[in-house]
Write a protein that holds these residues in place. Sequence first.
Motif, PDB file in Angstrom:
ATOM      1  N   GLU A  58       0.853  -1.190   0.000  1.00 29.32           N
ATOM      2  CA  GLU A  58       0.000   0.000   0.000  1.00 29.32           C
ATOM      3  C   GLU A  58       0.886   1.235   0.000  1.00 29.32           C
ATOM      4  OE1 GLU A  58      -3.021   0.670   2.976  1.00 29.32           O
ATOM      5  OE2 GLU A  58      -3.731  -1.377   2.689  1.00 29.32           O
ATOM      6  N   GLN A  59       0.695   2.111  -0.958  1.00 30.83           N
ATOM      7  CA  GLN A  59       1.539   3.301  -1.048  1.00 30.83           C
ATOM      8  C   GLN A  59       1.200   4.283   0.074  1.00 30.83           C
ATOM      9  OE1 GLN A  59       4.136   3.236  -2.874  1.00 30.83           O
ATOM     10  NE2 GLN A  59       3.418   1.249  -3.554  1.00 30.83           N
ATOM     11  N   GLY A  60       2.223   4.931   0.594  1.00 31.44           N
ATOM     12  CA  GLY A  60       2.009   5.928   1.640  1.00 31.44           C
ATOM     13  C   GLY A  60       1.968   5.342   3.026  1.00 31.44           C
ATOM     14  N   ASN A  61       2.051   4.003   3.143  1.00 31.67           N
ATOM     15  CA  ASN A  61       2.029   3.412   4.466  1.00 31.67           C
ATOM     16  C   ASN A  61       3.378   3.579   5.142  1.00 31.67           C
ATOM     17  OD1 ASN A  61       0.971   1.831   6.652  1.00 31.67           O
ATOM     18  ND2 ASN A  61      -0.384   0.898   5.140  1.00 31.67           N
ATOM     19  N   LYS A  62       3.365   3.637   6.447  1.00 31.07           N
ATOM     20  CA  LYS A  62       4.576   3.967   7.189  1.00 31.07           C
ATOM     21  C   LYS A  62       5.148   2.790   7.966  1.00 31.07           C
ATOM     22  CE  LYS A  62       5.045   8.329   6.160  1.00 31.07           C
ATOM     23  NZ  LYS A  62       6.267   8.829   5.542  1.00 31.07           N
ATOM     24  N   ILE A  63       4.773   1.564   7.588  1.00 29.65           N
ATOM     25  CA  ILE A  63       5.306   0.380   8.258  1.00 29.65           C
ATOM     26  C   ILE A  63       6.657   0.003   7.643  1.00 29.65           C
ATOM     27  CG2 ILE A  63       4.961  -2.099   8.624  1.00 29.65           C
ATOM     28  CD1 ILE A  63       3.172  -0.502  10.359  1.00 29.65           C
ATOM     29  N   ILE A  64       7.683  -0.179   8.511  1.00 29.01           N
ATOM     30  CA  ILE A  64       9.021  -0.560   8.042  1.00 29.01           C
ATOM     31  C   ILE A  64       9.435  -1.855   8.754  1.00 29.01           C
ATOM     32  CG2 ILE A  64      11.431   0.132   7.823  1.00 29.01           C
ATOM     33  CD1 ILE A  64      10.540   3.039   8.083  1.00 29.01           C
ATOM     34  N   PRO A  65       9.334  -3.015   8.093  1.00 27.96           N
ATOM     35  CA  PRO A  65       9.785  -4.268   8.727  1.00 27.96           C
ATOM     36  C   PRO A  65      11.289  -4.230   9.003  1.00 27.96           C
ATOM     37  CG  PRO A  65       8.453  -4.694   6.762  1.00 27.96           C
ATOM     38  CD  PRO A  65       8.784  -3.235   6.753  1.00 27.96           C
ATOM     39  N   VAL A  66      11.689  -4.684  10.193  1.00 28.30           N
ATOM     40  CA  VAL A  66      13.092  -4.619  10.610  1.00 28.30           C
ATOM     41  C   VAL A  66      13.586  -6.019  10.952  1.00 28.30           C
ATOM     42  CG1 VAL A  66      14.715  -3.641  12.276  1.00 28.30           C
ATOM     43  CG2 VAL A  66      12.779  -2.280  11.505  1.00 28.30           C
ATOM     44  N   PHE A  67      14.785  -6.357  10.438  1.00 31.60           N
ATOM     45  CA  PHE A  67      15.396  -7.665  10.657  1.00 31.60           C
ATOM     46  C   PHE A  67      16.810  -7.481  11.198  1.00 31.60           C
ATOM     47  CE2 PHE A  67      12.140  -7.948   7.499  1.00 31.60           C
ATOM     48  CZ  PHE A  67      11.427  -9.084   7.861  1.00 31.60           C
ATOM     49  N   ALA A  68      17.383  -8.566  11.738  1.00 34.68           N
ATOM     50  CA  ALA A  68      18.681  -8.476  12.416  1.00 34.68           C
ATOM     51  C   ALA A  68      19.646  -9.505  11.843  1.00 34.68           C
ATOM     52  CB  ALA A  68      18.497  -8.709  13.910  1.00 34.68           C
ATOM     53  N   GLY A  69      20.952  -9.209  11.975  1.00 33.90           N
ATOM     54  CA  GLY A  69      21.946 -10.172  11.508  1.00 33.90           C
ATOM     55  C   GLY A  69      23.357  -9.655  11.608  1.00 33.90           C
ATOM     56  N   ALA A  70      24.290 -10.508  11.226  1.00 34.31           N
ATOM     57  CA  ALA A  70      25.711 -10.164  11.148  1.00 34.31           C
ATOM     58  C   ALA A  70      26.258 -10.899   9.928  1.00 34.31           C
ATOM     59  CB  ALA A  70      26.436 -10.565  12.426  1.00 34.31           C
ATOM     60  N   SER A  71      26.196 -10.256   8.776  1.00 32.62           N
ATOM     61  CA  SER A  71      26.510 -10.930   7.514  1.00 32.62           C
ATOM     62  C   SER A  71      27.935 -11.464   7.476  1.00 32.62           C
ATOM     63  CB  SER A  71      26.283  -9.970   6.340  1.00 32.62           C
ATOM     64  OG  SER A  71      24.937  -9.602   6.273  1.00 32.62           O
ATOM     65  N   PHE A  72      28.887 -10.705   8.011  1.00 40.45           N
ATOM     66  CA  PHE A  72      30.281 -11.146   7.958  1.00 40.45           C
ATOM     67  C   PHE A  72      30.482 -12.446   8.732  1.00 40.45           C
ATOM     68  CE2 PHE A  72      34.820 -10.925   9.205  1.00 40.45           C
ATOM     69  CZ  PHE A  72      35.364 -10.869   7.938  1.00 40.45           C
ATOM     70  N   ARG A  73      29.675 -12.633   9.801  1.00 41.79           N
ATOM     71  CA  ARG A  73      29.738 -13.873  10.591  1.00 41.79           C
ATOM     72  C   ARG A  73      28.753 -14.919  10.069  1.00 41.79           C
ATOM     73  NH1 ARG A  73      34.554 -13.166  12.782  1.00 41.79           N
ATOM     74  NH2 ARG A  73      34.720 -11.154  13.833  1.00 41.79           N
ATOM     75  N   ASN A  74      28.150 -14.663   8.911  1.00 43.47           N
ATOM     76  CA  ASN A  74      27.239 -15.608   8.248  1.00 43.47           C
ATOM     77  C   ASN A  74      25.976 -15.877   9.061  1.00 43.47           C
ATOM     78  OD1 ASN A  74      29.328 -15.872   6.309  1.00 43.47           O
ATOM     79  ND2 ASN A  74      30.289 -17.454   7.551  1.00 43.47           N
ATOM     80  N   MET A  75      25.448 -14.840   9.716  1.00 39.51           N
ATOM     81  CA  MET A  75      24.238 -14.995  10.528  1.00 39.51           C
ATOM     82  C   MET A  75      23.138 -14.060  10.019  1.00 39.51           C
ATOM     83  SD  MET A  75      25.863 -14.985  14.365  1.00 39.51           S
ATOM     84  CE  MET A  75      27.163 -16.088  14.858  1.00 39.51           C
ATOM     85  N   GLY A  76      21.953 -14.602   9.845  1.00 38.57           N
ATOM     86  CA  GLY A  76      20.779 -13.773   9.560  1.00 38.57           C
ATOM     87  C   GLY A  76      20.439 -13.591   8.100  1.00 38.57           C
ATOM     88  N   VAL A  77      21.254 -14.101   7.171  1.00 40.83           N
ATOM     89  CA  VAL A  77      21.018 -13.819   5.754  1.00 40.83           C
ATOM     90  C   VAL A  77      19.890 -14.680   5.188  1.00 40.83           C
ATOM     91  CG1 VAL A  77      22.067 -13.783   3.457  1.00 40.83           C
ATOM     92  CG2 VAL A  77      23.398 -13.063   5.436  1.00 40.83           C
ATOM     93  N   GLN A  78      19.812 -15.956   5.575  1.00 42.27           N
ATOM     94  CA  GLN A  78      18.741 -16.815   5.047  1.00 42.27           C
ATOM     95  C   GLN A  78      17.358 -16.310   5.455  1.00 42.27           C
ATOM     96  OE1 GLN A  78      21.500 -17.945   6.688  1.00 42.27           O
ATOM     97  NE2 GLN A  78      22.048 -20.026   6.060  1.00 42.27           N
ATOM     98  N   PRO A  79      17.128 -15.955   6.737  1.00 42.34           N
ATOM     99  CA  PRO A  79      15.810 -15.377   7.090  1.00 42.34           C
ATOM    100  C   PRO A  79      15.530 -14.072   6.345  1.00 42.34           C
ATOM    101  CG  PRO A  79      16.993 -16.040   9.067  1.00 42.34           C
ATOM    102  CD  PRO A  79      17.956 -16.169   7.935  1.00 42.34           C
ATOM    103  N   LEU A  80      16.582 -13.296   6.059  1.00 41.10           N
ATOM    104  CA  LEU A  80      16.387 -12.064   5.285  1.00 41.10           C
ATOM    105  C   LEU A  80      15.897 -12.394   3.874  1.00 41.10           C
ATOM    106  CD1 LEU A  80      16.710  -8.973   4.976  1.00 41.10           C
ATOM    107  CD2 LEU A  80      19.072  -9.394   4.280  1.00 41.10           C
ATOM    108  N   LEU A  81      16.484 -13.431   3.258  1.00 41.15           N
ATOM    109  CA  LEU A  81      16.044 -13.843   1.927  1.00 41.15           C
ATOM    110  C   LEU A  81      14.597 -14.340   1.958  1.00 41.15           C
ATOM    111  CD1 LEU A  81      19.235 -15.650   0.593  1.00 41.15           C
ATOM    112  CD2 LEU A  81      18.085 -13.732  -0.505  1.00 41.15           C
ATOM    113  N   ASP A  82      14.232 -15.073   3.016  1.00 41.76           N
ATOM    114  CA  ASP A  82      12.837 -15.491   3.156  1.00 41.76           C
ATOM    115  C   ASP A  82      11.913 -14.281   3.216  1.00 41.76           C
ATOM    116  OD1 ASP A  82      13.428 -18.179   3.150  1.00 41.76           O
ATOM    117  OD2 ASP A  82      13.467 -18.370   5.327  1.00 41.76           O
TER     118      ASP A  82
END
Length: 904
Positions: free
Chosen positions: A328-352
């Motif tokens: 929906e355009q103009g909506n102000k919701i920003i989904p936020v995710f966590a990780g540490a890419s250099f340590r190979n953590m959090g990238v697969q859930p980000l891709l999902d």
Amino acid sequence: MGAAHTRHISSLAARQILLRNGRWMLRPSGKGLRCFSKIAPRWQADELQRTRNIGIIAHIDAGKTTTTERMLYYSGLTRRIGDVDEGSTVTDFLPAERARGITIQSAAITFHWPPEEVSTQGGGESPSTVPEQQRSAVSHTINLIDTPGHADFTFEVLRSLRILDGAVCILDGVAGVEAQTEQVWHQAGIYQIPRIVYINKLDREGSAFGRTVKEVASRLGGWPAVCQIPWLEGGNGRFVGVADVVNLQGLLWKEGGDGKSIKVFDLKQLETENSNLAEELKRARVALVELLSEYDEDIVEKFLEQDEDHLAVSPLDILNSIRRCLVEQGNKIIPVFAGASFRNMGVQPLLDSVVNLLPSPVESPDPEVSIGGIKGSLKQLLSGDLIVAQKETTEVKGKQKKKAALQSESQSSIEKLQSCALAFKVVNDAKRGVLVYVRVYSGSMDRNCLLYNTNLNVSERAPRLLKMYANDAVEVDSIPAGHIGVVVGLKHARTGDTLISYAGNKATPPEPLNTLQLRPIDVPPPVFFASVEPHSLAEEKKMQESLALLLREDPSLQVTVDEDSGQTLLSGMGELHLEIARDRLINDLKAKASMGRIEIGFRESVTAQSPAVTKIFDKEIAGRKGKAGCTVVVEPFDAAKAADTLGPPSEHILAIKVQDGNQIIILSPGLQVSTNNKGIAESPLLPTGIDVTTARNALYNGCMAALARGPQFTFPMHSTRVTLTLDPTEHIFGNETTSSALSAAARLATSSALRELASTSSTALMEPVMNVTISVDEDSLGAVVHDISSSRGGHIVSLDDDQGVPSSEEEATLVDPAKVYAPPDPFETSSSSSSSSLGASLPGTANRARTITAKVPLKEMVGYLKHLRSLTSGRGTFVMHIDRFDTMTAQRQKAVLAELGGYS
């Protein structure tokens, strides 16, 4: 046909799709044919639903390329993880990128997520046919663009953003929301691109997930929907995984591994093994459902169906709700995710999350198009309504066709429109030649089709089409709508051109389709320049060809020739931008040339009004006599006040244009303009063969040529208004008046008026003033502020610490960071995490980041980075963009001219 997306395909590079008699044929390498009964249109529609065109955007050094490398590794496209420091990354493949460890050119790459061999039994079905599954259960095609983060390459980000359907904004968990992040976030907002936020580097000391979430609210002007929270060992130790708020799971990564092994804990297991994390996960789920309930009515119904139990709402319902809020355009919701890419953590859930939340090309907002000067959406164009509206405005009174006839004509034109695409990037490849990256918006671009360039009005064939994997490619027979591909062998196409193909391979499509434009870009004026000289006259042609190729690749570069010295000048957006252009010119394109030192592009302006100057041009041009006249008045121009000033009578105006900070007004009293049956404006007072548009363009071009060189200091003119008057009785001389003569007369009269003012010292030098945002530690704040305000003649606009700084007043009223849910950071106390009295004793806040916003003359910012690093012990960073051109004081002008030499 482009990327096939069925369960039978495990590697796109090893297979090709062919269309035979309306049936799709799959040909594995070296094997026999296998046939499927799916009809092409249905297959294409389902495949498009499973396609994501996304970009990675962020401040420099936030981890964009590092994250991209992990995405490619986990998708199975690469067999090892590239390292930015080693220069072994896939997307940073230019020698200059690997040497500097930064992204310079945006790279396009295609992969599948989840990998097709591990996707569930849903196989090739469309997500819409398996409603009980998350979209990430079915393999999707992801076209990913890794964009630069350096401020000098903002234009590179902009031209990539406009062809995307979604974006991942990566933040540094230590630095938070930085200056360049705000800029690219705003640019993505211009094109209404849904975005998710990934907070990276949570393994580093001083990282603060909670604080960064608050900054997302205050600086980016949205409500963070926290979908993951960090899992810290012992509650305040090292980062070991994430807790998934949507699925109520804990994801634990093995330390030192490649990230493929993930241990999953459900909520009950977490309550047993890590009760504090489980309680925070529950609080996060409550906050997420409450936030979504404010924007989505469907989630409220699901919540009530579950007896108002926040934890009982299904993960699929929450994902669908977030997706609706994002699209929906103009909506102000920003989904936020966590990780540490250099340590190979959090990238697969980000891709999902990319697959689950970001829209497909079908769901993304309609791109804006213009046709014959009439703006509208692509949907209006394809329905024929836009062409009807354009024709209704151009039909001559008394000769209007009935609307039904216009609709029939327009529908016939649209049916013959085979494809419509935008060339968003041009790259010179050493092996393949010039590669033109295109996003196809409608139809299908087929191999060997005839492409008409609506910007240049030329046609050329597309002999080869490729699907790119960073620096590798697979040849395909066509690129369908919604996909990104590459055309090889085009000789004219530039970045930003619109390309269309028409049935019957017609060289020129019928009007008004030949004027179709897709999302044009306004290129900002370059502020740095350097001279480029060939090593010998024999090398000049090669140098000019190489420069022309650079300009095709990057429209933010400009090439001009100094009339006095004959030097070729290359202009760009910054020091690094020109430095990279030089490297590309000499090392990649092998031009035998040298580049002088980088200079600043000053401007010249008038400070008084000139008398009316009339000039008659009377000379032979190419063996044909040309004679025309023009009257010009030159005066100062202030764009901010221009709207308040009363202009000339509208019936006398042929054109009013603002270009490069100057305003050109073309008047022609008594010209007697009428429109013929072809919609062309004519006048009986103009010579045969010259219509009103031709005369107007000739006068405009002549005036612009004169403004390109100031009368006193030879810099281009700025803040200048030129009023040209073409009097048919005095300035037109029958058939002797040609368009060339009109252009020459306008240039002659404008130059003469400018020289009149220069003789009375009524011109002044202007310099670019930059809007500079500097990020420093608290300890260095005083030294940097003093340096900017005293040594560099800058003006401090604001001093803000990194917390709670809104990007605009409007956004500040929309989002209150105090009402935003964010998990507590390890060093946070119950009293106040931002209290300055605690700053020295709390880990991670001993040197709080502060932001200085200032306006500084560009001349004082040349080479500033080294000086800033010395003032801040190597920790300071800054970004800048041009704010305006300002008139210099007499003392400063004298000093600058003395330094330039040749003036007193």
